[in-house]
Design a protein around this motif. Structure first.
Motif, PDB file in Angstrom:
ATOM      1  N   VAL A  27       0.633  -1.071  -0.025  1.00  0.00           N
ATOM      2  CA  VAL A  27      -0.071  -0.030   0.114  1.00  0.00           C
ATOM      3  C   VAL A  27       1.057   1.278   0.203  1.00  0.00           C
ATOM      4  CG1 VAL A  27      -1.718   1.201   1.208  1.00  0.00           C
ATOM      5  CG2 VAL A  27      -1.806  -1.220   1.334  1.00  0.00           C
ATOM      6  N   PHE A  35      -4.365   9.213   5.233  1.00  0.00           N
ATOM      7  CA  PHE A  35      -4.444   7.528   5.450  1.00  0.00           C
ATOM      8  C   PHE A  35      -4.616   7.035   4.228  1.00  0.00           C
ATOM      9  CE2 PHE A  35      -8.897   8.183   6.311  1.00  0.00           C
ATOM     10  CZ  PHE A  35      -9.360   6.802   5.796  1.00  0.00           C
ATOM     11  N   THR A  36      -4.102   5.880   3.939  1.00  0.00           N
ATOM     12  CA  THR A  36      -4.274   5.132   2.743  1.00  0.00           C
ATOM     13  C   THR A  36      -4.771   3.906   3.011  1.00  0.00           C
ATOM     14  OG1 THR A  36      -1.977   4.618   2.692  1.00  0.00           O
ATOM     15  CG2 THR A  36      -2.800   6.351   1.303  1.00  0.00           C
ATOM     16  N   GLY A  37      -5.556   3.076   2.289  1.00  0.00           N
ATOM     17  CA  GLY A  37      -5.824   1.680   2.456  1.00  0.00           C
ATOM     18  C   GLY A  37      -5.679   0.765   1.188  1.00  0.00           C
ATOM     19  N   ASP A  42      -5.190  -0.471   6.490  1.00  0.00           N
ATOM     20  CA  ASP A  42      -5.230   0.943   6.469  1.00  0.00           C
ATOM     21  C   ASP A  42      -3.758   1.602   7.090  1.00  0.00           C
ATOM     22  OD1 ASP A  42      -7.721   1.650   5.361  1.00  0.00           O
ATOM     23  OD2 ASP A  42      -8.574   1.526   7.338  1.00  0.00           O
ATOM     24  N   LEU A  44      -1.897   4.762   8.531  1.00  0.00           N
ATOM     25  CA  LEU A  44      -2.284   6.204   8.913  1.00  0.00           C
ATOM     26  C   LEU A  44      -0.738   6.684   9.391  1.00  0.00           C
ATOM     27  CD1 LEU A  44      -4.527   4.104   9.983  1.00  0.00           C
ATOM     28  CD2 LEU A  44      -4.996   5.770  11.677  1.00  0.00           C
ATOM     29  N   GLY A 110      -9.983  10.882   3.786  1.00  0.00           N
ATOM     30  CA  GLY A 110      -8.329  10.456   3.964  1.00  0.00           C
ATOM     31  C   GLY A 110      -7.626  11.183   4.502  1.00  0.00           C
ATOM     32  N   CYS A 112      -6.399  12.127   8.257  1.00  0.00           N
ATOM     33  CA  CYS A 112      -5.966  11.409   9.558  1.00  0.00           C
ATOM     34  C   CYS A 112      -5.305  12.306  10.657  1.00  0.00           C
ATOM     35  CB  CYS A 112      -5.183   9.944   9.242  1.00  0.00           C
ATOM     36  SG  CYS A 112      -4.574   9.145  10.649  1.00  0.00           S
ATOM     37  N   MET A 125      -9.826   9.487  11.754  1.00  0.00           N
ATOM     38  CA  MET A 125      -9.850   9.311  10.334  1.00  0.00           C
ATOM     39  C   MET A 125     -11.216   9.776   9.793  1.00  0.00           C
ATOM     40  SD  MET A 125      -8.553   5.331  10.857  1.00  0.00           S
ATOM     41  CE  MET A 125      -8.444   4.987   9.153  1.00  0.00           C
ATOM     42  N   ARG A 127     -13.677   9.570   6.656  1.00  0.00           N
ATOM     43  CA  ARG A 127     -13.957   8.449   5.695  1.00  0.00           C
ATOM     44  C   ARG A 127     -15.229   9.075   4.728  1.00  0.00           C
ATOM     45  NH1 ARG A 127     -11.654   3.616   6.311  1.00  0.00           N
ATOM     46  NH2 ARG A 127     -10.710   2.952   8.196  1.00  0.00           N
ATOM     47  N   THR A 132     -13.851   7.254  11.647  1.00  0.00           N
ATOM     48  CA  THR A 132     -13.311   6.137  12.551  1.00  0.00           C
ATOM     49  C   THR A 132     -12.535   6.930  13.239  1.00  0.00           C
ATOM     50  OG1 THR A 132     -13.310   4.581  10.592  1.00  0.00           O
ATOM     51  CG2 THR A 132     -11.816   4.165  12.645  1.00  0.00           C
TER      52      THR A 132
END
Length: 156
Positions: A27, A35-37, A42, A44, A110, A112, A125, A127, A132
Motif C-alpha cells: 500500500v 491515511f491510505t488503504g 489502513d 495512518l 483520507g 487522519c 480518520m 472516511r 473512524t
C-alpha cells in the motif's frame, strides 16, 4: 436517527517506524495527516517516520513478519492500546464539533489527525461515509458517555 455510533471489533494495530520507502504491505504510504488503504489494511500517518497499521483482528504475527521483511526499523503491537469506534450519519461532524477543534467540514476523506476530542487524545480518520475514531482504552468509558451526551440533540 441522524447519527449512528458503532463499536468496531478488536482490531490489529501496529506502530511502525521507517527510515524511507514508498509502500508498506503493498500500500502506498500516506502523506502528512492522511491515511491510505488496500490489501486489507489502513496505513495512518502519525509523524515523519511513524505510521499506524490498522487491520482486522488476529493479524499481528502475520503483519509483524511482513513488516520486518520490508525493512521496518521498529514494529510494536499496540492492538490493546486503543478501541475503535465508527460514527456515521448526517450529523456525525456536528456531534464531533461539540468537542473537537478540527474543522471537519473542510477535511476531505483520507484525512487522519491526532487531536483532542472532549479532552481525550484520539486518532481521527475522515472516511467517505463518516469517521473512524481510535480512543485510548483508559478513556473509553468517558468517551462513550461524552458521545452519548453530545449526540442527544441529533437522535430522534
Amino acid at each position: 436517527m441522524t447519527v449512528e455510533a458503532v463499536d468496531e471489533p478488536f482490531r490489529t494495530q501496529l506502530t511502525v517506524r521507517l527510515r524511507r520507502g514508498g509502500t508498506l504491505l503493498g500500500v502506498e504510504l500516506p502523506g502528512p495527516c492522511r491515511f491510505t488503504g488496500g490489501n486489507g489494511v489502513d496505513l495512518l500517518w502519525l509523524g515523519p517516520d511513524e505510521y499506524l497499521v490498522l487491520a482486522g483482528p488476529g493479524r499481528q504475527a502475520e503483519l509483524e513478519g511482513a513488516l520486518s521483511r520490508e525493512g521496518a526499523l521498529a514494529v510494536v503491537d499496540v492492538s490493546a492500546q486503543r478501541n475503535v469506534f465508527r460514527l456515521t450519519g448526517s450529523h456525525a461532524a456536528d456531534v464531533l464539533a461539540h468537542g473537537c477543534s478540527i474543522d471537519l467540514e473542510t477535511a476531505p476523506p483520507g484525512t487522519c489527525v491526532q487531536t483532542l476530542l472532549a479532552r481525550t487524545g484520539i486518532v481521527l480518520m475522515v472516511r467517505e461515509d463518516g469517521f473512524t475514531i481510535l480512543v485510548r482504552q483508559s478513556f473509553w468509558d468517558y468517551f462513550r458517555a461524552w458521545l452519548a451526551d453530545a449526540s442527544l440533540e441529533y437522535v430522534s
